[in-house]
Design a protein around this motif. Structure first.
Motif, short mmCIF file in Angstrom:
data_model
loop_
_atom_site.label_atom_id
_atom_site.label_comp_id
_atom_site.label_asym_id
_atom_site.label_seq_id
_atom_site.Cartn_x
_atom_site.Cartn_y
_atom_site.Cartn_z
N GLY A 158 -0.71 10.14 7.75
CA GLY A 158 0.33 9.33 7.11
C GLY A 158 1.32 8.72 8.07
N PHE A 163 -7.74 -4.86 4.49
CA PHE A 163 -6.84 -4.09 5.35
C PHE A 163 -7.57 -3.34 6.47
N LEU A 199 0.86 -1.20 0.00
CA LEU A 199 0.00 0.00 0.00
C LEU A 199 0.90 1.25 0.00
N GLY A 243 6.03 9.27 6.07
CA GLY A 243 5.42 10.57 6.37
C GLY A 243 6.28 11.81 6.31
N VAL A 298 -7.41 0.84 15.37
CA VAL A 298 -8.31 0.64 14.23
C VAL A 298 -9.08 1.95 14.05
C1 LIG Z 1 -2.97 2.67 -0.78
C2 LIG Z 1 -2.40 3.52 0.33
C3 LIG Z 1 -1.32 4.34 0.06
C4 LIG Z 1 -0.81 5.18 1.05
N1 LIG Z 1 0.29 5.92 0.77
C5 LIG Z 1 0.88 6.62 1.77
C6 LIG Z 1 2.14 7.23 1.56
O1 LIG Z 1 2.75 7.09 0.48
N2 LIG Z 1 2.68 7.94 2.59
C7 LIG Z 1 2.05 8.06 3.81
O2 LIG Z 1 2.59 8.70 4.72
N3 LIG Z 1 0.87 7.45 4.04
C8 LIG Z 1 0.29 6.73 3.06
N4 LIG Z 1 -0.88 6.06 3.30
C9 LIG Z 1 -1.56 6.25 4.60
C10 LIG Z 1 -0.88 5.52 5.72
O3 LIG Z 1 -0.32 4.33 5.27
C11 LIG Z 1 -1.90 5.23 6.82
O4 LIG Z 1 -2.59 6.39 7.15
C12 LIG Z 1 -1.20 4.69 8.06
O5 LIG Z 1 -0.45 3.56 7.72
C13 LIG Z 1 -2.22 4.34 9.13
O6 LIG Z 1 -1.52 3.71 10.18
P1 LIG Z 1 -2.26 3.18 11.48
O7 LIG Z 1 -1.26 2.48 12.30
O8 LIG Z 1 -2.99 4.30 12.11
O9 LIG Z 1 -3.36 2.16 10.95
P2 LIG Z 1 -3.30 0.95 9.93
O10 LIG Z 1 -2.03 0.94 9.19
O11 LIG Z 1 -4.55 1.02 9.13
O12 LIG Z 1 -3.35 -0.32 10.87
C14 LIG Z 1 -4.52 -0.79 11.48
C15 LIG Z 1 -4.36 -2.28 11.70
O13 LIG Z 1 -5.47 -2.79 12.42
C16 LIG Z 1 -5.74 -4.10 11.95
N5 LIG Z 1 -7.11 -4.43 12.32
C17 LIG Z 1 -8.26 -3.91 11.81
N6 LIG Z 1 -9.33 -4.44 12.44
C18 LIG Z 1 -8.85 -5.33 13.36
C19 LIG Z 1 -9.46 -6.18 14.30
N7 LIG Z 1 -10.79 -6.23 14.44
N8 LIG Z 1 -8.68 -6.98 15.07
C20 LIG Z 1 -7.32 -6.93 14.94
N9 LIG Z 1 -6.70 -6.12 14.06
C21 LIG Z 1 -7.44 -5.32 13.28
C22 LIG Z 1 -5.51 -3.97 10.45
O14 LIG Z 1 -5.32 -5.23 9.86
C23 LIG Z 1 -4.27 -3.09 10.42
O15 LIG Z 1 -3.11 -3.86 10.45
C24 LIG Z 1 -1.39 5.18 2.35
C25 LIG Z 1 -2.43 4.31 2.65
C26 LIG Z 1 -2.94 3.48 1.65
C27 LIG Z 1 -4.07 2.56 1.97
#
Ligand SMILES: Cc1cc2nc3c(=O)[nH]c(=O)nc-3n(C[C@H](O)[C@H](O)[C@H](O)COP(=O)(O)OP(=O)(O)OC[C@H]3O[C@@H](n4cnc5c(N)ncnc54)[C@H](O)[C@@H]3O)c2cc1C
Length: 525
Positions: A508, A460, A54, A59, A294
């Motif tokens: 990000g 995801f 992805l 960031g 999440v």
């Molecule tokens: C296609 C794409 C491209 C992107 N490109 C960039 C980029 O180039 N640069 C940048 O800075 N950001 C980018 N982003 C945004 C960035 O990746 C996300 O905002 C960031 O990774 C979010 O991190 P997080 O830890 O908050 O959540 P997430 O990474 O969403 O992690 C949440 C986790 O919770 C888990 N989960 C969900 N429900 C449950 C459950 N019920 N039980 C157990 N586990 C669960 C999921 O499997 C996931 O692993 C991109 C995102 C996407 C989708």
């Protein structure tokens, strides 16, 4: 009884787990997928080919987190490509943004001498404003109803920093936030390509076009992480997955436990306080504290029994907007495509950064227009990287991986069409678009992986397919992220906290939400 359960193993959750463990807690991270990292993962998608599934750009990760988690000692090799960004024009020319504003200005001069003269001044203004905003993304938003003495003190310090910006830059900050990013860049530059490339971080990941009000604020938020015009280009060898792998190692070493393949289906509540979590296999784990990494919609509407939440709060979470517009395509290529305008240059070094496809403001707005009506734009906005140029081990010798972030792919298609029937349209639209700038690229494709907005939700866990766990709009930022009154990582349920991207700052791969959440959680007991 587990001390602390963290739901999800995204990068923010791993950062929270690390800081809690460092402070003596024993967090247990439960991740649904077979690997941790959330959106920051690197996986094989074809025999011998590995892609940042992805996200492909960091960031970047907040420097204090890199230091505290000792990510470089754990083998993470951050890459800061130079040129940072290439922006191909429709007429075959290419504009290169380098790390040195003077060489960028020289490149801009080939398009407009006037723009070249203004560019250093713009870098300076964005740097100053971004520097101030950096202090805002690092702080916990103050309480709206009853700010504590410490919060008042923080606000006072912020006020002083604001004043030290001086009249010109403080005025710019107040004006730019509510503006449409198209207006903002038009005040500075006349070249459409330059305007579009600089405006792009203001629309990345959002359901807004460059003419939407408030995209100025999204641009400023990105500038708080990296103030260089056009946004950051920092990545890591092996892709962001390599970074989250090291983060997991750091969290474990500090004392956290991480389990994968564990799907949390319910957050258990007793007498208004969290009491544990229920898993898909029927197991219940008692816990004193539960932290959700999440997104807020999934947390409150999917995991908590609605009877535990006050109707007003539920309404606000239902109104929290998560309109996903992104798709991701990874291509295995037999060789590096030949971009027009790079003839005679060392393409392998020129293409190590990001390639911005979106040669004008109207181009970007039209792409957005299509998605507003549930259509796939004929000419989408693309953000392209070749991760194999940073880490050749991600493909067999001589081959390349092309990682393409595509916007705007509407989550809901017009007329009830299903995404499964449009997968191949998405790939052909992206390749047709790229053919204009890199003729022959389609012939190089050996394999492709197409990830649609519903895949982002289903596989995801991103509700609505929103890459930031919720729109980065003015009414969903800072004290209002995810919703007014709940911007401090706490929730209406005692000892249930949020630490993911749906909290401030949430933009990000910076680790900012996870770090700020850990600080607040540690204060709370
Ligand atoms: C296609 C794409 C491209 C992107 N490109 C960039 C980029 O180039 N640069 C940048 O800075 N950001 C980018 N982003 C945004 C960035 O990746 C996300 O905002 C960031 O990774 C979010 O991190 P997080 O830890 O908050 O959540 P997430 O990474 O969403 O992690 C949440 C986790 O919770 C888990 N989960 C969900 N429900 C449950 C459950 N019920 N039980 C157990 N586990 C669960 C999921 O499997 C996931 O692993 C991109 C995102 C996407 C989708």
């Amino acid at each position: 009884m587990t001390d602390t359960v963290i739901i999800g193993g995204g990068h923010n959750a791993l950062v929270t787990a690390f800081y809690l463990a460092k402070a003596g807690r024993t967090p247990l991270v439960l991740e649904r997928r077979p690997i941790v990292g959330g959106c920051a993962i690197s996986e094989d998608f074809a025999p011998g080919f590995r892609a940042p599934t992805l996200a492909h750009t960091l960031g970047p990760i907040r420097p204090s987190i890199v230091r505290d988690m000792q990510l470089e000692r754990r083998g993470v090799a951050f890459a800061r490509p130079d040129p940072r960004i290439l922006a191909p024009a429709d007429d075959g020319r290419v504009l290169a943004f380098t790390n040195d504003p003077r060489t960028s200005a020289e490149a801009i001069a080939k398009f407009s001498a006037k723009d070249a003269a203004r560019y250093p001044e713009f870098c300076d203004a964005l740097g100053k404003v971004g520097g101030f905003l950096q202090s805002l993304v690092e702080m916990t938003p103050p309480s709206i109803d009853a700010p504590s003495k410490a919060e008042m003190w923080e606000l006072l310090k912020t006020g002083r920093k604001f004043r030290s910006l001086g009249r010109r830059h403080s005025f710019a900050l107040l004006r730019w936030g509510p503006m449409a990013v198209a207006d903002l860049v038009a005040e500075w530059f006349e070249t459409d390509l330059l305007r579009a490339a600089i405006a792009a971080p203001g629309i990345f990941g959002t359901f807004m076009g460059p003419w939407s009000a408030g995209t100025g604020a999204v641009l400023l938020l990105a500038a708080a992480n990296d103030p260089q015009p056009g946004g950051t280009s920092v990545t890591a060898a092996g892709g962001p997955g390599h970074v989250t792998h090291a983060m997991a190692e750091a969290a474990r070493e500090a004392g956290a436990e991480i389990r994968t393949g564990v799907d949390v289906v319910r957050i258990l509540v007793r007498d208004g306080a969290v009491s544990g979590v229920a898993l898909a296999d029927g197991t219940e784990l008692a816990a004193n504290v539960v932290i959700s990494g999440v997104d807020p919609k999934r947390t409150f509407l999917g995991l908590v029994d609605p009877v535990e939440l006050e109707p007003g709060f539920l309404t606000r979470i239902r109104n929290y907007r998560v309109p996903g517009t992104a798709a991701k395509l990874n291509f295995a290529l037999s060789s590096l495509p030949a971009f027009t305008g790079l003839d005679g240059t060392d393409a392998a070094s020129a293409l190590r950064g990001r390639v911005h496809i979106g040669p004008g403001i109207d181009y970007l707005e039209r792409a957005f227009d299509a998605s507003k009506y549930g259509e796939i734009p004929e000419q989408p906005y693309l953000d392209v990287r070749f991760p194999t140029l940073t880490d050749p081990s991600m493909a067999p010798a001589g081959r390349q991986v092309m990682s393409v972030y595509m916007q705007y792919a509407p989550f809901t298609l017009r007329g009830g069409a299903t995404w499964d029937s449009r997968r191949s349209t998405l790939a052909s639209t992206v390749l047709r678009t790229l053919e204009r700038y890199a003729p022959g690229v389609t012939r190089l494709v050996e394999h492709e992986q197409v990830i649609t907005p519903p895949d982002l939700e289903r596989v995801f866990g991103l509700t609505g397919g929103h890459v930031f766990h919720g729109e980065l709009a003015l009414d969903q930022l800072f004290t209002m992220r995810p919703t007014l009154g709940w911007g401090q990582y706490r929730t209406p349920i005692r000892n249930l906290f949020l630490c993911g991207s749906g909290t401030h700052p949430g933009n990000g791969l910076t680790g900012g939400s996870g770090r700020n959440a850990a600080r607040e959680i540690l204060k709370s007991r």
